[in-house]
Motif scaffolding. Structure first.
Motif, PDB file in Angstrom:
ATOM      1  N   ARG A 138       0.840  -1.009  -0.214  1.00  0.00           N
ATOM      2  CA  ARG A 138      -0.022  -0.020   0.075  1.00  0.00           C
ATOM      3  C   ARG A 138       0.899   1.417   0.110  1.00  0.00           C
ATOM      4  NH1 ARG A 138      -1.563  -1.061   6.403  1.00  0.00           N
ATOM      5  NH2 ARG A 138       0.167  -0.787   6.897  1.00  0.00           N
ATOM      6  N   GLY A 139       1.996   0.976   0.480  1.00  0.00           N
ATOM      7  CA  GLY A 139       3.089   2.426   0.392  1.00  0.00           C
ATOM      8  C   GLY A 139       4.441   1.780  -0.426  1.00  0.00           C
ATOM      9  N   GLU A 140       5.314   2.759  -0.173  1.00  0.00           N
ATOM     10  CA  GLU A 140       6.523   2.451  -0.820  1.00  0.00           C
ATOM     11  C   GLU A 140       7.264   1.293  -0.176  1.00  0.00           C
ATOM     12  OE1 GLU A 140       8.253   4.099  -3.345  1.00  0.00           O
ATOM     13  OE2 GLU A 140       6.505   5.632  -3.523  1.00  0.00           O
ATOM     14  N   PRO A 141       8.218   0.429  -0.847  1.00  0.00           N
ATOM     15  CA  PRO A 141       8.770  -0.601  -0.370  1.00  0.00           C
ATOM     16  C   PRO A 141       9.482  -0.100   1.119  1.00  0.00           C
ATOM     17  CG  PRO A 141       9.213  -0.557  -2.531  1.00  0.00           C
ATOM     18  CD  PRO A 141       8.643   0.755  -2.119  1.00  0.00           C
ATOM     19  N   ALA A 142       9.647  -1.150   1.939  1.00  0.00           N
ATOM     20  CA  ALA A 142      10.256  -0.965   3.101  1.00  0.00           C
ATOM     21  C   ALA A 142      10.243   0.395   3.952  1.00  0.00           C
ATOM     22  CB  ALA A 142      11.723  -1.417   2.970  1.00  0.00           C
ATOM     23  N   MET A 143       8.915   0.796   3.905  1.00  0.00           N
ATOM     24  CA  MET A 143       8.809   1.975   4.721  1.00  0.00           C
ATOM     25  C   MET A 143       7.867   1.736   6.399  1.00  0.00           C
ATOM     26  SD  MET A 143      10.311   4.494   3.424  1.00  0.00           S
ATOM     27  CE  MET A 143       9.685   5.880   4.144  1.00  0.00           C
ATOM     28  N   GLU A 144       7.999   0.659   6.371  1.00  0.00           N
ATOM     29  CA  GLU A 144       7.270   0.445   7.715  1.00  0.00           C
ATOM     30  C   GLU A 144       8.483  -0.281   8.765  1.00  0.00           C
ATOM     31  OE1 GLU A 144       4.635   1.263   9.015  1.00  0.00           O
ATOM     32  OE2 GLU A 144       3.180   1.714   7.231  1.00  0.00           O
ATOM     33  N   THR A 145       7.949  -1.363   9.281  1.00  0.00           N
ATOM     34  CA  THR A 145       9.116  -1.935  10.401  1.00  0.00           C
ATOM     35  C   THR A 145      10.300  -2.049   9.856  1.00  0.00           C
ATOM     36  OG1 THR A 145       7.184  -2.981  10.946  1.00  0.00           O
ATOM     37  CG2 THR A 145       9.168  -3.453  12.361  1.00  0.00           C
ATOM     38  N   SER A 146      10.518  -2.520   8.428  1.00  0.00           N
ATOM     39  CA  SER A 146      11.753  -2.849   7.984  1.00  0.00           C
ATOM     40  C   SER A 146      12.697  -1.716   7.733  1.00  0.00           C
ATOM     41  CB  SER A 146      11.516  -3.534   6.538  1.00  0.00           C
ATOM     42  OG  SER A 146      10.853  -4.788   6.729  1.00  0.00           O
ATOM     43  N   TYR A 147      12.109  -0.297   7.673  1.00  0.00           N
ATOM     44  CA  TYR A 147      12.714   0.785   7.552  1.00  0.00           C
ATOM     45  C   TYR A 147      13.777   1.072   8.760  1.00  0.00           C
ATOM     46  CZ  TYR A 147      13.743   6.027   7.145  1.00  0.00           C
ATOM     47  OH  TYR A 147      14.324   6.904   7.117  1.00  0.00           O
ATOM     48  N   GLY A 148      13.362   0.919   9.881  1.00  0.00           N
ATOM     49  CA  GLY A 148      14.086   1.510  10.885  1.00  0.00           C
ATOM     50  C   GLY A 148      14.830   0.441  12.043  1.00  0.00           C
ATOM     51  N   ASN A 149      14.881  -0.816  11.541  1.00  0.00           N
ATOM     52  CA  ASN A 149      15.325  -1.709  12.533  1.00  0.00           C
ATOM     53  C   ASN A 149      16.747  -1.562  12.905  1.00  0.00           C
ATOM     54  OD1 ASN A 149      16.810  -3.595  10.758  1.00  0.00           O
ATOM     55  ND2 ASN A 149      14.987  -4.115  10.029  1.00  0.00           N
ATOM     56  N   ALA A 150      17.372  -2.365  13.754  1.00  0.00           N
ATOM     57  CA  ALA A 150      18.683  -2.177  13.970  1.00  0.00           C
ATOM     58  C   ALA A 150      19.918  -2.784  12.939  1.00  0.00           C
ATOM     59  CB  ALA A 150      18.945  -2.663  15.595  1.00  0.00           C
ATOM     60  N   GLY A 151      19.356  -3.363  11.961  1.00  0.00           N
ATOM     61  CA  GLY A 151      20.274  -3.843  11.046  1.00  0.00           C
ATOM     62  C   GLY A 151      21.029  -5.188  11.253  1.00  0.00           C
ATOM     63  N   ALA A 152      20.587  -5.893  12.301  1.00  0.00           N
ATOM     64  CA  ALA A 152      21.378  -6.989  12.555  1.00  0.00           C
ATOM     65  C   ALA A 152      20.834  -8.301  12.082  1.00  0.00           C
ATOM     66  CB  ALA A 152      21.485  -7.067  14.225  1.00  0.00           C
TER      67      ALA A 152
END
Ligand SMILES: Cc1cc2nc3c(=O)[nH]c(=O)nc-3n(C[C@H](O)[C@H](O)[C@H](O)COP(=O)(O)OP(=O)(O)OC[C@H]3O[C@@H](n4cnc5c(N)ncnc54)[C@H](O)[C@@H]3O)c2cc1C
Length: 420
Positions: free
Chosen positions: A39-53
């Motif tokens: 419904r939005g741009e890719p990876a703009m919800e939880t996957s946007y701002g996680n800690a990258g680990a």
């Protein structure tokens, strides 16, 4: 009965977070005609701002007795590592009861086995996907550091580390001098640490997810930005989706990878899946000016420090049990600043931003990966909780095998939705 698809068949993946993107890319690489919807741009919800680990050592479920013992103390502190919005308690109760049930020692042992079976595959599954996507330069493979103030704190964590070792996690205990040799900046307060050499991270999980998405499009995948309203049924099977603006889209298989919003589709099909949001916060400090080499975990404070490009830092963590749409409590992000200063000293907060995201959490910490119990043509990949980035490639590889009618490399029973 599960489907068997062949190359060229149409597959719809709903949800372009890191889990849906990885699935879409893997399916495309196997020759399927894939439409990815969000419904939005890719990876703009939880996957946007996680800690990258890529947290390959997190094999023990969250509901282990050691964590449960700390919960009452944490709950007394509204800014502690775990907070509950009390107004939300009645809605959360079924999830909490299942969380408690998952903490029985025999259950913890089973869940640890099931999680470690997935986590053991992460580096190999990502190696292939990252190579295909040309993202090798983003993947920092030099381990992490979990910090302890003193020997006593480390000794309290030792049984968990021993359990991890029994499940194949390699780690080394570091003295203060060994710790300083790895990260010279760390404050005097931190006297020992554990290093997991096979742990890895990316500087920016959003850029990484976008890199996977770009590879999907490059490989001929189709992205449609639209909201999926419901799945469609024809002849006793799910035959595609109804969208808000693009009408009906047909496919041989539909995969729901909508993170915490997957409940729209579990409810449509009357599955009782206890999916809740464990909300987490981050503070981004692009100009912190702190050169760290390793991903840092602070076990006692339940937060992490991700080294980003050019001396930037991301501080992330904490768990807040609240409705996913409740207003954010930004104090939970700001308290991370003082905690981080006690580890790396002072830093610049210029251009600082804060963010809150919804971890899609199941009470037993194990994701759902597999077919819907009653609807041929419908598949789910959701409930990845704290491990969505970590497990995205493995989820993609296993789900693709199942869709192809192959026997996956793992027994997939523990990850089925019908366990609830
Ligand atoms: C503070 C924090 C730190 C974290 N750190 C880590 C970490 O270091 N490592 C790790 O592995 N994990 C980490 N996580 C967890 C990880 O971020 C999540 O598990 C992961 O992002 C979930 O991905 P997803 O694709 O399932 O969901 P999401 O990223 O939330 O994507 C779901 C997508 O579905 C779309 N969608 C929903 N409903 C519809 C609909 N009806 N129609 C169309 N589209 C729809 C949404 O728009 C969204 O884009 C962290 C989480 C938080 C909050």
């Amino acid at each position: 009965m599960a489907d068997t698809l062949v190359a060229g068949d149409e597959v719809i993946v709903v949800g372009a977070g890191v889990v849906g993107i990885a699935i879409a890319l893997q399916l495309r690489l196997e020759g399927f005609a894939v439409t990815l919807l969000d419904r939005g741009e890719p990876a703009m919800e939880t996957s946007y701002g996680n800690a990258g680990a890529f947290a390959i050592s997190d094999v023990i479920p969250l509901a282990e007795p050691g964590v449960l013992r700390k919960v009452p103390g944490w709950m007394l502190d509204p800014l502690g590592p775990l907070a509950l919005r009390w107004r939300y308690l009645p809605s959360l109760l079924p999830w909490l009861l299942r969380f408690l049930a998952a903490s029985r020692p025999s259950r913890v042992a089973t869940l640890t086995r099931d999680l470690s079976a997935l986590l053991r595959r992460v580096n190999q599954d990502y190696a292939a996907l990252i190579a295909q996507a040309g993202l090798g330069a983003m993947w920092r493979r030099h381990g992490n550091l979990t910090l302890y103030r003193n020997q006593q704190e480390f000794d309290a964590a030792l049984p968990a580390w021993e359990e991890k070792r029994r499940h194949g996690v390699q780690w080394q205990a570091l003295s203060r001098s060994q710790l300083l040799a790895q990260e010279p900046l760390l404050a005097e307060e931190w006297q020992c640490a554990v290093r997991v050499p096979d742990w890895s991270h990316v500087d920016d999980p959003y850029t990484f997810s976008c890199g996977l998405f770009d590879a999907f499009v490059r490989e001929g995948g189709r992205f449609v930005q639209d909201e999926v309203l419901a799945t469609l049924e024809q002849g006793g099977r799910v035959s595609g989706v109804e969208t808000a603006s693009h009408g009906r889209l047909q496919a041989a298989a539909t995969v729901i990878a909508c993170g915490v919003w997957s409940d729209r589709f579990t409810r449509q099909h009357h599955y009782r899946v206890p999916l809740e949001s464990e909300r987490g916060y981050h503070v981004n400090l692009p100009k912190a000016g702190v050169k760290l080499h390793h991903f840092i975990q602070c076990a006692s404070e339940s937060f992490v420090i991700l080294p980003m490009a050019d001396g930037g830092l991301r501080l992330a963590g904490t768990v807040e049990l609240a409705h996913r749409d409740a207003p954010a409590d930004w104090r939970r992000a700001h308290i991370l600043l003082d905690k981080a200063r006690r580890i790396v000293g002072d830093f610049s907060t210029a251009d600082m931003t804060v963010w809150m995201g919804n971890r899609p959490s199941l009470p037993d910490t194990v994701p759902i990966i597999g077919p819907a119990p009653q609807q041929p043509g419908l598949w789910f990949a959701t409930g990845h909780g704290h491990l969505g980035l970590t497990l995205a490639a493995t989820t993609a590889v296993l789900l693709t095998s199942m869709l192809q009618g192959r026997t996956p490399a793992l027994d997939m029973q523990p990850y089925r939705m019908c366990r609830f």
